[in-house]
Design a protein around this motif. Structure first.
Motif, PDB file in Angstrom:
ATOM      1  N   GLU A 282      44.995 -77.242  35.064  1.00 37.93           N
ATOM      2  CA  GLU A 282      45.311 -78.083  33.908  1.00 37.93           C
ATOM      3  C   GLU A 282      46.630 -78.797  34.160  1.00 37.93           C
ATOM      4  O   GLU A 282      47.611 -78.172  34.578  1.00 37.93           O
ATOM      5  CB  GLU A 282      45.421 -77.228  32.638  1.00 37.93           C
ATOM      6  CG  GLU A 282      45.915 -77.996  31.420  1.00 37.93           C
ATOM      7  CD  GLU A 282      46.336 -77.092  30.282  1.00 37.93           C
ATOM      8  OE1 GLU A 282      47.239 -77.487  29.514  1.00 37.93           O
ATOM      9  OE2 GLU A 282      45.788 -75.980  30.151  1.00 37.93           O
TER      10      GLU A 282
ATOM     11  N   GLY B  54      46.029 -81.252  29.645  1.00 36.22           N
ATOM     12  CA  GLY B  54      46.541 -80.407  28.577  1.00 36.22           C
ATOM     13  C   GLY B  54      47.480 -81.157  27.638  1.00 36.22           C
ATOM     14  O   GLY B  54      47.859 -82.309  27.893  1.00 36.22           O
TER      15      GLY B  54
ATOM     16  N   ILE C  97      48.434 -73.997  35.077  1.00 38.43           N
ATOM     17  CA  ILE C  97      48.977 -75.126  34.319  1.00 38.43           C
ATOM     18  C   ILE C  97      50.163 -75.694  35.105  1.00 38.43           C
ATOM     19  O   ILE C  97      51.147 -74.991  35.337  1.00 38.43           O
ATOM     20  CB  ILE C  97      49.432 -74.687  32.920  1.00 38.43           C
ATOM     21  CG1 ILE C  97      48.271 -74.051  32.152  1.00 38.43           C
ATOM     22  CG2 ILE C  97      49.994 -75.878  32.145  1.00 38.43           C
ATOM     23  CD1 ILE C  97      48.685 -73.420  30.831  1.00 38.43           C
TER      24      ILE C  97
ATOM     25  N   VAL D 188      40.746 -68.320  25.956  1.00 42.61           N
ATOM     26  CA  VAL D 188      41.652 -68.549  27.075  1.00 42.61           C
ATOM     27  C   VAL D 188      43.054 -68.240  26.559  1.00 42.61           C
ATOM     28  O   VAL D 188      43.538 -68.898  25.631  1.00 42.61           O
ATOM     29  CB  VAL D 188      41.580 -70.008  27.573  1.00 42.61           C
ATOM     30  CG1 VAL D 188      42.578 -70.239  28.694  1.00 42.61           C
ATOM     31  CG2 VAL D 188      40.159 -70.339  28.027  1.00 42.61           C
TER      32      VAL D 188
ATOM     33  N   MET E 107      43.473 -69.788  35.139  1.00 41.19           N
ATOM     34  CA  MET E 107      43.669 -71.237  35.181  1.00 41.19           C
ATOM     35  C   MET E 107      45.154 -71.510  35.372  1.00 41.19           C
ATOM     36  O   MET E 107      45.991 -70.838  34.756  1.00 41.19           O
ATOM     37  CB  MET E 107      43.174 -71.896  33.898  1.00 41.19           C
ATOM     38  CG  MET E 107      43.408 -73.410  33.873  1.00 41.19           C
ATOM     39  SD  MET E 107      42.617 -74.270  32.481  1.00 41.19           S
ATOM     40  CE  MET E 107      43.630 -73.691  31.104  1.00 41.19           C
TER      41      MET E 107
ATOM     42  N   THR F 165      46.929 -68.302  26.536  1.00 44.64           N
ATOM     43  CA  THR F 165      47.947 -69.214  27.063  1.00 44.64           C
ATOM     44  C   THR F 165      49.266 -68.979  26.337  1.00 44.64           C
ATOM     45  O   THR F 165      49.280 -68.751  25.130  1.00 44.64           O
ATOM     46  CB  THR F 165      47.514 -70.678  26.848  1.00 44.64           C
ATOM     47  OG1 THR F 165      46.217 -70.877  27.378  1.00 44.64           O
ATOM     48  CG2 THR F 165      48.478 -71.630  27.523  1.00 44.64           C
TER      49      THR F 165
ATOM     50  N   ALA G  12      45.691 -68.370  31.322  1.00 44.54           N
ATOM     51  CA  ALA G  12      46.285 -69.605  31.822  1.00 44.54           C
ATOM     52  C   ALA G  12      47.744 -69.347  32.163  1.00 44.54           C
ATOM     53  O   ALA G  12      48.511 -68.876  31.323  1.00 44.54           O
ATOM     54  CB  ALA G  12      46.165 -70.709  30.772  1.00 44.54           C
TER      55      ALA G  12
ATOM     56  N   LYS H 129      41.557 -71.774  22.912  1.00 45.69           N
ATOM     57  CA  LYS H 129      42.825 -71.393  23.536  1.00 45.69           C
ATOM     58  C   LYS H 129      43.635 -70.602  22.513  1.00 45.69           C
ATOM     59  O   LYS H 129      43.917 -71.108  21.424  1.00 45.69           O
ATOM     60  CB  LYS H 129      43.571 -72.654  23.967  1.00 45.69           C
ATOM     61  CG  LYS H 129      45.050 -72.475  24.278  1.00 45.69           C
ATOM     62  CD  LYS H 129      45.664 -73.828  24.590  1.00 45.69           C
ATOM     63  CE  LYS H 129      47.171 -73.774  24.647  1.00 45.69           C
ATOM     64  NZ  LYS H 129      47.753 -75.079  25.026  1.00 45.69           N
TER      65      LYS H 129
END
Length: 209
Positions: free
Chosen positions: A43, A72, A18, A158, A16, A160, A180, A133
């Motif tokens: 995101e 986000g 960001i 996820v 993903m 991050t 992410a 997350k």
């Protein structure tokens, strides 16, 4: 699927993107670049109201390409409402706030809360949140995910925070469902490697939540 299920959103996705604190035009440009590379989920953090135009622009661009865009840094019920009004497909938060998760549920979109301890992960699970997350992932390390999977195997993570093309594969091997990636997308040296991660084993990522 649970009310907060991300299975359909992340089906087939391992990466993903960001896009944080960028003008609307640049947000759309990088979103399209990600989609061209096969990175399907984007995101856009909305830490401040000034970021909402970029979210709306990305949502509109994603709608044209049948791609999903989430909001986000959503840490209040009011920001959930704003994100939902802008068309966000989901919300993400840096920490665990059950009131924010409940607000997202009322607006009909799933919420991805941040956790950093087994206690937080268990509390989220008990509230019906099975996609979480893990933040900051680079501080937790890949082994954290293997350890947490023992007592809490139903959770989907996820990763991050500090993720780039150099360390993303290690987190995926450790059982993370999605990594992410933020600023790494703008680094030409990393883009091809991130695209490979997005394409690799897409079928294995398409699992029910």
């Amino acid at each position: 699927m649970t009310a907060h299920g991300f299975g359909p959103i992340f089906a087939g996705s391992r990466v993903m993107v960001i896009l944080r604190d960028l003008p609307s035009q640049e947000t759309v440009r990088l979103a399209n670049r990600a989609w061209d590379l096969g990175i399907d989920v984007v995101e856009v953090p909305v830490r401040t109201p000034e970021a909402m135009p970029a979210l709306r622009a990305a949502v509109a661009a994603g709608r044209d390409r049948d791609r999903l865009v989430g909001a986000g840094t959503v840490f209040s019920p009011e920001r959930v409402r704003q994100a939902a009004d802008a068309g966000a497909a989901f919300t993400v938060a840096p920490g665990l706030d059950l009131a924010v998760a409940d607000a997202a549920l009322r607006h009909g979109i799933p919420h991805l809360p941040g956790v950093a301890t087994p206690t937080e992960a268990q509390r989220a699970r008990d509230h019906g949140l099975t996609w979480l997350k893990a933040f900051p992932a680079v501080s937790l390390g890949p082994q954290w995910f293997k350890a947490v999977a023992g007592p809490l195997p139903e959770l989907r993570f996820v990763a991050t925070g500090g993720i780039d093309a150099g360390n993303a594969a290690g987190f995926l091997v450790a059982g993370v469902r999605v990594v992410a990636v933020g600023s790494a997308l703008s680094d030409p040296a990393q883009i091809d490697r991130l695209a490979e991660l997005a394409r690799d084993d897409r079928d294995t990522a398409a699992r029910p939540d």
